[in-house]
Write an enzyme that holds these catalytic residues in place. Structure first.
Site, PDB file in Angstrom:
ATOM      1  N   ASP A  60       0.853  -1.186   0.000  1.00  0.00           N
ATOM      2  CA  ASP A  60       0.000   0.000   0.000  1.00  0.00           C
ATOM      3  C   ASP A  60       0.884   1.230   0.000  1.00  0.00           C
ATOM      4  O   ASP A  60       1.907   1.258   0.674  1.00  0.00           O
ATOM      5  CB  ASP A  60      -0.872   0.004   1.256  1.00  0.00           C
ATOM      6  CG  ASP A  60      -2.128  -0.816   1.033  1.00  0.00           C
ATOM      7  OD1 ASP A  60      -2.600  -0.852  -0.124  1.00  0.00           O
ATOM      8  OD2 ASP A  60      -2.600  -1.427   1.990  1.00  0.00           O
ATOM      9  N   GLU A  65      -1.168  18.191   7.298  1.00  0.00           N
ATOM     10  CA  GLU A  65      -0.982  19.042   6.121  1.00  0.00           C
ATOM     11  C   GLU A  65      -0.943  20.508   6.536  1.00  0.00           C
ATOM     12  O   GLU A  65      -0.086  21.265   6.093  1.00  0.00           O
ATOM     13  CB  GLU A  65      -2.125  18.829   5.109  1.00  0.00           C
ATOM     14  CG  GLU A  65      -2.056  17.535   4.334  1.00  0.00           C
ATOM     15  CD  GLU A  65      -2.786  16.398   5.019  1.00  0.00           C
ATOM     16  OE1 GLU A  65      -3.157  16.554   6.206  1.00  0.00           O
ATOM     17  OE2 GLU A  65      -2.963  15.332   4.388  1.00  0.00           O
ATOM     18  N   PHE A 114     -12.836  22.788   7.967  1.00  0.00           N
ATOM     19  CA  PHE A 114     -13.141  22.056   6.745  1.00  0.00           C
ATOM     20  C   PHE A 114     -14.533  21.444   6.849  1.00  0.00           C
ATOM     21  O   PHE A 114     -14.913  20.922   7.878  1.00  0.00           O
ATOM     22  CB  PHE A 114     -12.115  20.927   6.581  1.00  0.00           C
ATOM     23  CG  PHE A 114     -12.318  20.117   5.341  1.00  0.00           C
ATOM     24  CD1 PHE A 114     -11.750  20.523   4.126  1.00  0.00           C
ATOM     25  CD2 PHE A 114     -13.063  18.950   5.372  1.00  0.00           C
ATOM     26  CE1 PHE A 114     -11.925  19.763   2.987  1.00  0.00           C
ATOM     27  CE2 PHE A 114     -13.253  18.196   4.235  1.00  0.00           C
ATOM     28  CZ  PHE A 114     -12.676  18.601   3.026  1.00  0.00           C
ATOM     29  N   MET A 119     -13.449  23.188   1.900  1.00  0.00           N
ATOM     30  CA  MET A 119     -12.377  24.167   2.107  1.00  0.00           C
ATOM     31  C   MET A 119     -12.275  24.415   3.602  1.00  0.00           C
ATOM     32  O   MET A 119     -13.192  24.144   4.356  1.00  0.00           O
ATOM     33  CB  MET A 119     -12.725  25.499   1.430  1.00  0.00           C
ATOM     34  CG  MET A 119     -12.749  25.429  -0.087  1.00  0.00           C
ATOM     35  SD  MET A 119     -13.020  27.065  -0.777  1.00  0.00           S
ATOM     36  CE  MET A 119     -14.586  27.511  -0.065  1.00  0.00           C
ATOM     37  N   SER A 120     -11.104  24.921   3.978  1.00  0.00           N
ATOM     38  CA  SER A 120     -11.008  25.445   5.335  1.00  0.00           C
ATOM     39  C   SER A 120     -10.358  26.813   5.221  1.00  0.00           C
ATOM     40  O   SER A 120      -9.897  27.178   4.135  1.00  0.00           O
ATOM     41  CB  SER A 120     -10.183  24.505   6.216  1.00  0.00           C
ATOM     42  OG  SER A 120      -8.847  24.490   5.761  1.00  0.00           O
ATOM     43  N   LYS A 139      -8.590  27.867   1.741  1.00  0.00           N
ATOM     44  CA  LYS A 139      -7.741  26.951   0.965  1.00  0.00           C
ATOM     45  C   LYS A 139      -8.492  25.643   0.767  1.00  0.00           C
ATOM     46  O   LYS A 139      -9.297  25.242   1.605  1.00  0.00           O
ATOM     47  CB  LYS A 139      -6.400  26.713   1.664  1.00  0.00           C
ATOM     48  CG  LYS A 139      -6.478  25.981   3.000  1.00  0.00           C
ATOM     49  CD  LYS A 139      -5.067  25.743   3.527  1.00  0.00           C
ATOM     50  CE  LYS A 139      -4.991  24.589   4.532  1.00  0.00           C
ATOM     51  NZ  LYS A 139      -5.546  24.869   5.851  1.00  0.00           N
ATOM     52  N   ASP A 177      -5.216  -4.555   6.013  1.00  0.00           N
ATOM     53  CA  ASP A 177      -5.823  -4.460   7.335  1.00  0.00           C
ATOM     54  C   ASP A 177      -7.342  -4.385   7.281  1.00  0.00           C
ATOM     55  O   ASP A 177      -8.020  -4.873   8.153  1.00  0.00           O
ATOM     56  CB  ASP A 177      -5.255  -3.278   8.124  1.00  0.00           C
ATOM     57  CG  ASP A 177      -5.344  -1.972   7.351  1.00  0.00           C
ATOM     58  OD1 ASP A 177      -5.892  -1.994   6.219  1.00  0.00           O
ATOM     59  OD2 ASP A 177      -4.874  -0.939   7.856  1.00  0.00           O
TER      60      ASP A 177
END
Lengths: 599, 691, 190
Positions: free
Chosen positions: B316, B357, B386, B392-393, B404, B527
Site C-alpha cells: 500500500d 498538512e 473544513f 475548504m477550510s 484553501k 488491514d
C-alpha cells in the site's frame, strides 16, 4: 604423458565439441517434429511404419502410458532376442553352423542388449550366427538407443510444457530417433569403417595357410569339447602343429557403426574394438571413439534447444567435459608411466618416436597409450562399454578411472538419452541444494523442484548405488561369485566391483578376466541390468509427468541461474562427491590399495 | 508485561537447563524415528553399547572394551546433542508461550442477552463463551475472547499481545473493530460479539505456533528429509557392504582382520548427514522463533517458507511507501501576486488547522519566508473548519476571508464572489498533479493567491529497500487509490517496479491472480475488511494486528506491530530459513571427505598396510583416528547450534553471489574444517592417552 | 493395453526388418561393390595364394622372422577363431612370469643384444591378433633377423623403414610395423 598424448586428447575433445552443435540442433528438429532435411526420403517410411503398426501419430501419452510403452516394447525385444539365440541353429545366415546359445547366456545377452548395456558373456565369433548378430543384437543396438533417447525427450517435454498432462508419444519418438538419427548416421559410419578394413560380408570364415607353421602343446579335448584331465586334475596336453589360420568374417561394419553410435558397445568379435577387424586403423579408431560420445554430447545441445535456452545445455555439456577431460589425462598418465615391475626387468617402457612405451599389456600396437586411454575414458563415461584395450590389465589407477566414471552414475555423457536424463537428475539434486542455499524453493528451468521430484531423484541415485554394492557384496561372499575372479589380491576385488558397476550402470565393459559366463553371473547380471535400466527410466518418466503438470515460474534475479560457471562447478561437485563418497571404501580395497602397494 | 521485549540471549540458563532435561527424554525411539538420520545414530549407539557389554562380559569382544565404550559414549552424545539443539529451539518458543499463557486468564465475562448494552448481563466464565455470544467489556475489564466491537468505543491496552504499551482505540464499524482476548480495556466500554470458540482464539493459536505443538513439516523440509534419508541409505549400504568386502579382502590379501562392527557403526555415523539431520528441526523452530522476535505470528510454517519464495510484493502506498501524511513543499503564487503574500495567507489559514498538512504549511512558510507563527486568538481571527459541503477550510480575519482547498472547490468559491480562476494557477495545479503531488489552492475573497504543493513524503530508506528487493529478484508493486498520473510519479520517486492506481478490492484481487497465473508468488499486507479477499488470494498475506477480524482470518501471518514495511523483514526471515538448511546440508556432506581420510586407513590398514598412506592427517593410531572422527562429528553439532538458531547471515544480493559466498564458506569450508578439527582432537586424545 | 501390445509387437517386427535385415543388406551390397578387398578381410595373397590377412597377426617364432606381439589367445597364440587378451592385472605374478619368459626367449634368440627390450614385444596385445609391432620392437630384432638370414643389418633396417606406417595425419595412433608384411618382404628379398 607425451606431447602427442595431449595433442590427441585435445583434438578428440575438440572434434567432439564442434560436431555436437550441428547434430544437436538437427536432433532437436527431429524430436520437435520439424522439417529436418531428410523428410523427403524418410517421411514415407515413417508414415508406413505408423500405418503398419497401427500407431496414431498425434496421440499423446501421459507418463504412465509412456512408461508402459517403453516397458512392453522392451519386454517384446527381450523375448525376440532370447528366442532368436535359442533357435539360431535352425535359421539361415549361419555359415559356421553355430548351435543354440545356452539358456542362461541367452537370458543374460537378451537383457544386456535390450537395456543398452551390451555386457558380453559370449564370444561373437564362436557363438553367434550372422542372423543373431544382425537381426537380433544389432536391432537392439538401434532400439534400446532410440528408447533411451525417447525417454530423455519425454523428460525434456516435462520441463518445457506446463499445466500439461502428457509428455509425447513413445512410438513416434522411438521411430523418429531410429529413422532420422540413428539410421542415417549408422549408414555413413558403416561405409567409413569398411573403407578402413572392417569386414562386411555374409561369407563363411576363410582359412589361410600360415607363413610359418607353429608347434604347440595344447590341451586334449574330449568329444564334448572339454579338456581331458589327468589324475591330478591337470589338463592332459598334446602336441599340435598349427599350419592354418581362420579369418572370421560377418556383417560387422553395419553392427559396429550402431554399437558405437548408440552407446551399446557389444562387439561383433570377442575382444570388441581391440579386434583388428572391428577397429583396424588409427582413423577407424578416431571415428569409433568419436561415435561413442557424439550423440550423448549432441543431446545436451538438443536439450538446450528444446527447452528454449541453449546455455542450459551448454552448462551440462561443460560439466561433462570438465569431469571427463582431467580423468582422461589421469588415465593416460597412469598408463604411460608403465608397470614398475617390468621396469626392473630390463624392459623399455619409455615413450619415444619409435614406440608408445607405457603399460602395453592388453593394448594394441597401433593404438598405443593415448588412443587406448581416451577410448577407455570415453567408453565408460558414456555407457558404451566397447573396448579397444583390456581394462583388466590397466595400472591400478588407470583402471580406476573407467570404474569411477561408471560409478559416477553414467551421467558424464552416459548412454544416449540415459546419460542426459541421469545428468538432469543430478542437476535436480544440485538445484535443490543450491536453491536452498540462496533462500528459495529450488527451481530448475522454471519448474519448482518439490517433494515428488526429490523422491524420484533420490530413488534413481539410490537404486544404482544399491545394485552395485549389494551385487558386489553377494559376489564376494559366495563361492559362485569368487569362482570367476581371475586376478589375485585387490585386483580380484576390482574385477568384481567393476562388473557390478558395469551391470547396474548399463555400461557393458569389464575387467574381462572375470569369467562372467556362469549361471551366477549370467543370472545376477541380467537382473541388475534390468533394474539398472528400467528402475531408472520409470522414475525419470514420473518426474517428466510431474514437471509437465506444473506451472512455469518465470526466472528473476532471485532465481538461481543454472547456466553459469558457478552452477557448473556446483553440479560437478555434487556428482563427484556423491560418486566418490559412495564408492571410496570399495575403491580403497581395490585399485587404491593396489596402487599404493607400488610405493 | 511485554512479550515482545523478551529478547533472549541464545543460551539463557533457564532454557538451557530445560533443554538438557528434554534432550534425554527425546532419546525415546518412538520420538527419534521421526528423524531417520538421528534414528540411525541412536540404533548405532544401542548396537555399540551391546558390543561393549559383550566385550566386557566375555572378554572376547571384537575390539577392546574401552575403545568400544568410548565410541558408544560419543554416539550417545551425538544423539543428545541433536536433541539438545531441538530442545533449545523449542525452549525459546516455550518461554515465549509461557509469557503469553499468563495473559490467558480465565476471566468472568459479562454476557449480554441481546446485542445491546442495556440488555441483561449474565456473569459467565470466559471459557463458557461460544462463538456468536455478545459480551460487555467495561473499563478495567479484560476482553474475555476474540471478537468484534459492535457498539461503543474504548481505549484498549494490547501490550499482552503486541508488546506495545500505548493504548489503541477500538470502535464499532470500520477497520478498527477487532479485539483480542486477553487485552485490557482502559476506558469507556464496548459491546463485543465473540468470533472464536474457546481454544481457537488468536492467543491460543499464537501459543500453539510458538510452542511448536502444531508445527508441521513444510514442503521444502520434507523434500530435504527425503534427500537426507536417501543419503543415509546410501551410506548404510556403503558401510554394510564393507563387511563382506573386507572379509573377502582379508582372504585375498592373506593377512589382517575384517573391519569391526564398531568401526563400521562409527563410519556410518560419521558419513550420514548428522550435522544437518541433527539440526534440521531446530532450524525450522528457530525460523518460527525469529518471526516471533520480529513480532510476526505465522499461522503456518508453510507461510514462513513461502515468504522466502515471494516474487511480487504488493505494498500500500500510504503508510508503507509514503508517510501517512502529505507535506507542503512549495508555494506557487498566482500571476501578479507576491509569493510572500501567498505564504502569509496560507499560513494564516492554517494556523488553526491541526491536520498534518496544515501544520506543514505553517512550517514551510516559516522556513521559507521567515513568517513567524502567530496566535490565532491574539489576532482575533475566526477559524473556518473544513466541511464536506465547502471542501475548504480557512480563516476570517479583519474582514479578510482566506480559504484553501481543492482547485475545483476554490474555483467555485471565487466565481461565486465574482472572481475568476487565473489560467496560470490552473496550469500550476495541473502541473502539480502530474508530479504526483496534491495542489491546494489558496484564495482571498474573489482573488486566487496561488497554489500550495502538498507532496507525498517517501519514507526514508524505502528506496534502498526496494533496490535490495530488486537485487533479490522481488518485484515491488505499489497499490494506491490515487489517479494514474500521481501514482506514476510517486512510484518513480519511491523506486517501485510497478503500481496499481485507483485500486479497488477487485482490481487488487485481479492483479494478484494475474501474477499467480504467471507462476509468481505474491505477498501483500492488508488491514481492512475489503482487503480480505486479496489477502486470502495472496500466497503470503500479512494482516495488521490493528486490522479487522476478517483481515486477520484471511492472512497467514499477523504483524503485531502493524508495520506495513514488515513484509520485507518477513521475506528475509523466510529466505534465511531455507539458506540455513541448504548451507548446513552442504557443510554436512563436505565434511565426509575428511572423515574418510581418517577412518578408511584405520579400518583397512591391517589388510593392506599400503593404505596407511591415506592417513594424510597422520593420526596417531587407528583407534584414535576413528574416535577423533566420531568426536568431531558430535562436537560440530554443538558448535553449529548458534548458527542453526540464529540462521545464516542474510544479505540482499543476487542468487548467484549468495550461492558463491555460501558455497565457499560452507562447501569449501566444510571440506577443510574437519581435517583441522579431527587432527586437533587426535592430538588431544593422544596426549590424554584415551586411545 | 491390447493396442499397446499390438503396437509393440508390430513396431519390433517392423524395426527388425528395417534395421536388422534391410540395413545390413544395403551396407553389405555397397561394401562389396566399393571395397571388396577390405569388406572381405583384407586378405594378403602371395603368388595368387592367400597367406593371411593384413589385419590379423600370425605367430612367428623362427629367428629369421620378425616376431609379433605376444598373444594370449587359447589354446595357441594368434588363434584368430577366438580373439582374447590376457586380462592379467599389473601386479599379477603370472604376468611377471610371462613377461620374464618372453624376455628370456628374446635374449636366448639374440644373446649379444643387451639393449632394453621394447615393452610391446614382451606384453600381450588386447586382441591376441595384433598385426603390428612398434618400430622400436622391429629395430630391436633387426640384428637377429639379419644374422639368421645372412643379410646386412642396414638392409633389414631399410626394410623396416619401408614397412613402417606413420601416424594417421602425423597425429593419431602410433607408428607401427605390420609384421606379416615385413616378413613377407623379407621372404621376397631373394
Amino acid at each position: 604423458m607425451t606431447g602427442n598424448d595431449i595433442l590427441q586428447t585435445v583434438l578428440y575433445f575438440g572434434a567432439l565439441a564442434v560436431l555436437a552443435g550441428p547434430l544437436g540442433l538437427y536432433m532437436a528438429r527431429v524430436y520437435e517434429g520439424a522439417p529436418c532435411g531428410l523428410d523427403g526420403v524418410l517421411g514415407p517410411l515413417e508414415r508406413l511404419f505408423y500405418r503398419v503398426c497401427g500407431i496414431r501419430q498425434d496421440e499423446e501419452m501421459d507418463w504412465k502410458q509412456y512408461a508402459t510403452a517403453v516397458l512392453i516394447f522392451s519386454a517384446a525385444g527381450v523375448f525376440l532376442l532370447y528366442f532368436l539365440q535359442r533357435v539360431q541353429g535352425a535359421l539361415p545366415l549361419n555359415p559356421q553352423k553355430f548351435g543354440a546359445v545356452t539358456p542362461g547366456l541367452s537370458f543374460n545377452t537378451a537383457l544386456s542388449f535390450v537395456t543398452n548395456t551390451n555386457w558380453q558373456n559370449y564370444s561373437g565369433e564362436t557363438a553367434m550366427s550372422y542372423l543373431t548378430q544382425m537381426a537380433g543384437l544389432a536391432v537392439q543396438n538401434f532400439l534400446s538407443a532410440a528408447a533411451g533417447m525417447a525417454a530423455l525427450v519425454a523428460l525434456i517435454r516435462g520441463f518445457k510444457r506446463h499445466s500439461a498432462n502428457t509428455i509425447g508419444n513413445f512410438w513416434v519418438d522411438m521411430a523418429r530417433g531410429t529413422l532420422y538419427i540413428l539410421m542415417p548416421l549408422a549408414l555413413v559410419y558403416s561405409l567409413l569403417l569398411v573403407s578402413q578394413g572392417v569386414v562386411q560380408s555374409f561369407g563363411k570364415y576363410r582359412t589361410v595357410d600360415l607363413v610359418e607353421a607353429g608347434n604347440y602343446e595344447i590341451p586334449r579335448l574330449d568329444a564334448g569339447g572339454n579338456a581331458v584331465k589327468d589324475a591330478n586334475g591337470d589338463p592332459v596336453m598334446e602336441k599340435a602343429k598349427v599350419t592354418r589360420q581362420v579369418i572370421p568374417l560377418g556383417p560387422a561394419a553395419s553392427q559396429i557403426a550402431i554399437k558405437q553410435l548408440g552407446t551399446n558397445g557389444g562387439g561383433f568379435f570377442n575382444v570388441n574394438s581391440a579386434h583388428p577387424f572391428e577397429n583396424p586403423t588409427a582413423f577407424s579408431n578416431f571415428l569409433e571413439c568419436l561415435a561413442i560420445l557424439l550423440i550423448p554430447a549432441a543431446l545436451c545441445i538438443t536439450f538446450g534447444k528444446m527447452v528454449g535456452d541453449r546455455r542450459q545445455g551448454l552448462a551440462l555439456l561443460a560439466a561433462m567435459f570438465l569431469i571427463l577431460v582431467p580423468l582422461t589425462f589421469l588415465c593416460a598418465w597412469a598408463e604411460q608411466g608403465g608397470n614398475p615391475h617390468l621396469a626392473s626387468m630390463g624392459v623399455d617402457q619409455a615413450a619415444s618416436a619409435l614406440q608408445p612405451g607405457g603399460n602395453m599389456e592388453g593394448k594394441e600396437a597401433r593404438f598405443g597409450i593415448a588412443d587406448s586411454t581416451i577410448w577407455a575414458a570415453a567408453t565408460t563415461a558414456a555407457s558404451n562399454g566397447s573396448v579397444n584395450s583390456m581394462h583388466d590389465s590397466y595400472m591400478p589407477l588407470g583402471g580406476m578411472v573407467p570404474m569411477l566414471l561408471i560409478q559416477f552414475g553414467e551421467v558424464i555423457f552416459g548412454g544416449v538419452g540415459s546419460g542426459l536424463y541421469g545428468m538432469l537428475i543430478f542437476a535436480i539434486i544440485t538445484v535443490f541444494v543450491a536453491g536452498l542455499m540462496v533462500g528459495r524453493t529450488p527451481e530448475y528451468l522454471g519448474k519448482k523442484i518439490e517433494i515428488f521430484e526429490m523422491k524420484m531423484a533420490a530413488l534413481v541415485v539410490l537404486i544404482v548405488n544399491a545394485l552395485i554394492k549389494l551385487g558386489t557384496a553377494i559376489a564376494v561372499s559366495t563361492k559362485a561369485g569368487t569362482a570367476g575372479i581371475a586376478n589375485p589380491g585387490p585386483h580380484g576385488f576390482s574385477e568384481v566391483l567393476y562388473a557390478f558397476s558395469s551391470f547396474a550402470g548399463n555400461n557393458g565393459s569389464a575387467f574381462a578376466g572375470l569369467n562372467g559366463n556362469t549361471v551366477f553371473y549370467n543370472t545376477i547380471g541380467g537382473i541388475l541390468m534390468f533394474f539398472g535400466r528400467f528402475w531408472v527410466i520409470i522414475p525419470v518418466l514420473a518426474i517428466a509427468g510431474s514437471l509437465a503438470k506444473k506451472k512455469q515460474v518465470p526466472a528473476g534475479l532471485g532465481t538461481l541461474p543454472t547456466h553459469t560457471p558457478l552452477f557448473v562447478v556446483f553440479l560437478m561437485g555434487v556428482i563427484v562427491i556423491v560418486g566418490a563418497l559412495a564408492f571410496m571404501p570399495g575403491l580403497a580395497l581395490g585399485p587404491i590399495a593396489e596402487q599404493l602397494m607400488y610405493h | 508485561m511485554s512479550a515482545k521485549k523478551i529478547k533472549r540471549s541464545l543460551f539463557e540458563p533457564k532454557i538451557v537447563r530445560r533443554a538438557l532435561l528434554d534432550s534425554v527424554g527425546k532419546l525415546n525411539p518412538v520420538y527419534q524415528i521421526k528423524n531417520p538420520v538421528m534414528f540411525v545414530v541412536e540404533t548405532g549407539s544401542v548396537l555399540t553399547t551391546l558390543l561393549f557389554l559383550h566385550a566386557l562380559i566375555t572378554g572376547r569382544g571384537e575390539a577392546s572394551a574401552v575403545f568400544i565404550l568410548q565410541i558408544s559414549v560419543w554416539l550417545w552424545i551425538t544423539v543428545l546433542f541433536a536433541n539438545f539443539a531441538e530442545s533449545m529451539a523449542e525452549g525459546r518458543g516455550k518461554a515465549q508461550a509461557d509469557a503469553l499463557r499468563k495473559t490467558r486468564k480465565d476471566v468472568v465475562a459479562k454476557r449480554l442477552s441481546k446485542p445491546a448494552r442495556d440488555s441483561g448481563v449474565t456473569q459467565v466464565p470466559s471459557s463458557g463463551l461460544k462463538k456468536g455470544d455478545v459480551v460487555l467489556v467495561e473499563a478495567g475489564d479484560i476482553v474475555p475472547m476474540d471478537g468484534e466491537v459492535i457498539e461503543g468505543v474504548a481505549s484498549v491496552n494490547e501490550s499482552a499481545i503486541t508488546g506495545e504499551s500505548a493504548p489503541v482505540i477500538r470502535e464499532s464499524g470500520g477497520d478498527r473493530s477487532a479485539v483480542t482476548g486477553g487485552t485490557l480495556v482502559l476506558s469507556d466500554w464496548i459491546v463485543v460479539r465473540v468470533t472464536a470458540s474457546p481454544g481457537e482464539t488468536f492467543l491460543d493459536r499464537m501459543i500453539g505456533m510458538v510452542e511448536g505443538a502444531k508445527r508441521q513439516k513444510t514442503p521444502n523440509e520434507i523434500a530435504l528429509d527425503i534427500l537426507l534419508a536417501g543419503l543415509t541409505i546410501i551410506f548404510l549400504l556403503v558401510t554394510a557392504t564393507l563387511l563382506p568386502f573386507s572379509i573377502f579382502s582379508v582372504k585375498a590379501a592373506g593377512q589382517g582382520s575384517p573391519v569391526t562392527i564398531t568401526v563400521l557403526v562409527a563410519l556410518l555415523v560419521c558419513l550420514i548427514p548428522t550435522t544437518i539431520g541433527g539440526l534440521l528441526s531446530a532450524i525450522g523452530i528457530a525460523g518460527m522463533d525469529r518471526m516471533i522476535q520480529a513480532n510476526v505470528i505465522a499461522m503456518s510454517g508453510r507461510a514462513v517458507e513461502a515468504a522466502g519464495d515471494v516474487d511480487v510484493l504488493l505494498l500500500d502506498k500510504t503508510g508503507t511507501i509514503t508517510l501517512g501524511d502529505r507535506q507542503a513543499t512549495l508555494f506557487i503564487s498566482a500571476p501578479g501576486v507576491d509569493e510572500k503574500n501567498l505564504a502569509d495567507a496560507a499560513q494564516l489559514s492554517s494556523l488553526a488547522d491541526e491536520t498534518p498538512e496544515g501544520r506543514s504549511i505553517v512550517v514551510l512558510a516559516k522556513e521559507k519566508y521567515g513568517i513567524r507563527e502567530r496566535d490565532i486568538h491574539a489576532l482575533g481571527a475566526q477559524f473556518v473548519p473544513f466541511s464536506a459541503q465547502t471542501r475548504m477550510s480557512g480563516v476570517d480575519l479583519n474582514g479578510r476571508q482566506i480559504r484553501k482547498g481543492a482547485a475545483d472547490a476554490v474555483e467555485k468559491y471565487v466565481q461565486k464572489q465574482g472572481g475568476t480562476f487565473p489560467a496560470g494557477v490552473r496550469a500550476a495545479v495541473d502541473d502539480i498533479a502530474r508530479q504526483g503531488a496534491t495542489p491546494l489552492v489558496v484564495a482571498e475573497g474573489p482573488s486566487v493567491l496561488g497554489v500550495v504543493r502538498l507532496n507525498d513524503i517517501i519514507k526514508g530508506g524505502i528506496k534502498e529497500r526496494f533496490a535490495e528487493m530488486r537485487q533479490m529478484g522481488i518485484k515491488t508493486v505499489m497499490i494506491t487509490g490515487d489517479n494514474p498520473l500521481t501514482a506514476a510519479a510517486v512510484a518513480a520517486e519511491a523506486g517501485v517496479d510497478d503500481f496499481l492506481a485507483q485500486a479497488t478490492p477487485e482490481t487488487k484481487l485481479k492483479l494478484i491472480r494475474e501474477h499467480q497465473a504467471g507462476g509468481r508468488l505474491v505477498a501483500m499486507t492488508g488491514d481492512g475488511t475489503n482487503d480480505a479477499p486479496a489477502l486470502a488470494q495472496a500466497d503470503v498475506a500479512v494482516a495488521m494486528n490493528t486490522g479487522t477480524q476478517a483481515a486477520k482470518e484471511a492472512g497467514n501471518l499477523v504483524d503485531l506491530d502493524s508495520n506495513p514495511t514488515k513484509l520485507i523483514e518477513i521475506v528475509e526471515i523466510g529466505k534465511q530459513l531455507l539458506m540455513t538448511r541448504g548451507t548446513l546440508t552442504t557443510f554436512s556432506i563436505s565434511n565426509d571427505v575428511a572423515k574418510y581420510f581418517a577412518i578408511l586407513p584405520a579400518a583397512f590398514v591391517s589388510i593392506y598396510p599400503a593404505l596407511g598412506a591415506l592417513n594424510i592427517m597422520r593420526l596417531s593410531t587407528p583407534q584414535s583416528a576413528v574416535l577423533s572422527a566420531v568426536i568431531f562429528n558430535a562436537l560440530i553439532i554443538i558448535f553449529l547450534i548458534p548458527l542453526a538458531l540464529r540462521g545464516v547471515k542474510y544479505k540482499p544480493l543476487g542468487a548467484q553471489t549468495v550461492l558463491r559466498n555460501n558455497a565457499l564458506i560452507y562447501g569449501v569450508g566444510g571440506l577443510i574444517v574437519p581435517f583441522i578439527g579431527i587432527k586437533l582432537i587426535d592430538m588431544l586424545i593422544t596426549a590424554l592417552h584415551m586411545a | 493395453m491390447p493396442r499397446m501390445i499390438r503396437n509393440s509387437v508390430m513396431s519390433l517386427l517392423f524395426m527388425t526388418a528395417l534395421t536388422g535385415i534391410v540395413y545390413p543388406l544395403v551396407i553389405t551390397g555397397i561394401a562389396q561393390v566399393a571395397f571388396p578387398g577390405r569388406a572381405n578381410g583384407s586378405i594378403v595373397e602371395e603368388n595368387g595364394k592367400p597367406v593371411g590377412s593384413a589385419l590379423i597377426g600370425q605367430q612367428f617364432g623362427g629367428p629369421g622372422y620378425f616376431w609379433g606381439r605376444p598373444s594370449a589367445t587359447t589354446p595357441y597364440p594368434y588363434n584368430s577363431a577366438s580373439s582374447s587378451g590376457s586380462n592379467l592385472g599389473p601386479n599379477n605374478p603370472d604376468l611377471i612370469r610371462a613377461v620374464q619368459s618372453r624376455i628370456d626367449a628374446l635374449r636366448a634368440a639374440d644373446p649379444g643384444n643387451r639393449r632394453p627390450i621394447p615393452v610391446d614385444l614382451v606384453t600381450s596385445s588386447a586382441s591376441g591378433l595384433d598385426p603390428d609391432i612398434s618400430p622400436a620392437a622391429a629395430i630391436y630384432q633387426a640384428g637377429r633377423v639379419a644374422r639368421a638370414r645372412g643379410l646386412d643389418v642396414a638392409k633389414v633396417r631399410d626394410l623396416i623403414a619401408e614397412n613402417t606406417r606413420e601416424r594417421f595425419l602425423g597425429i593419431f595412433g602410433e607408428p607401427a610395423v605390420n609384421v606379416l608384411r615385413l616378413n613377407l618382404a623379407l621372404d621376397n628379398l631373394k
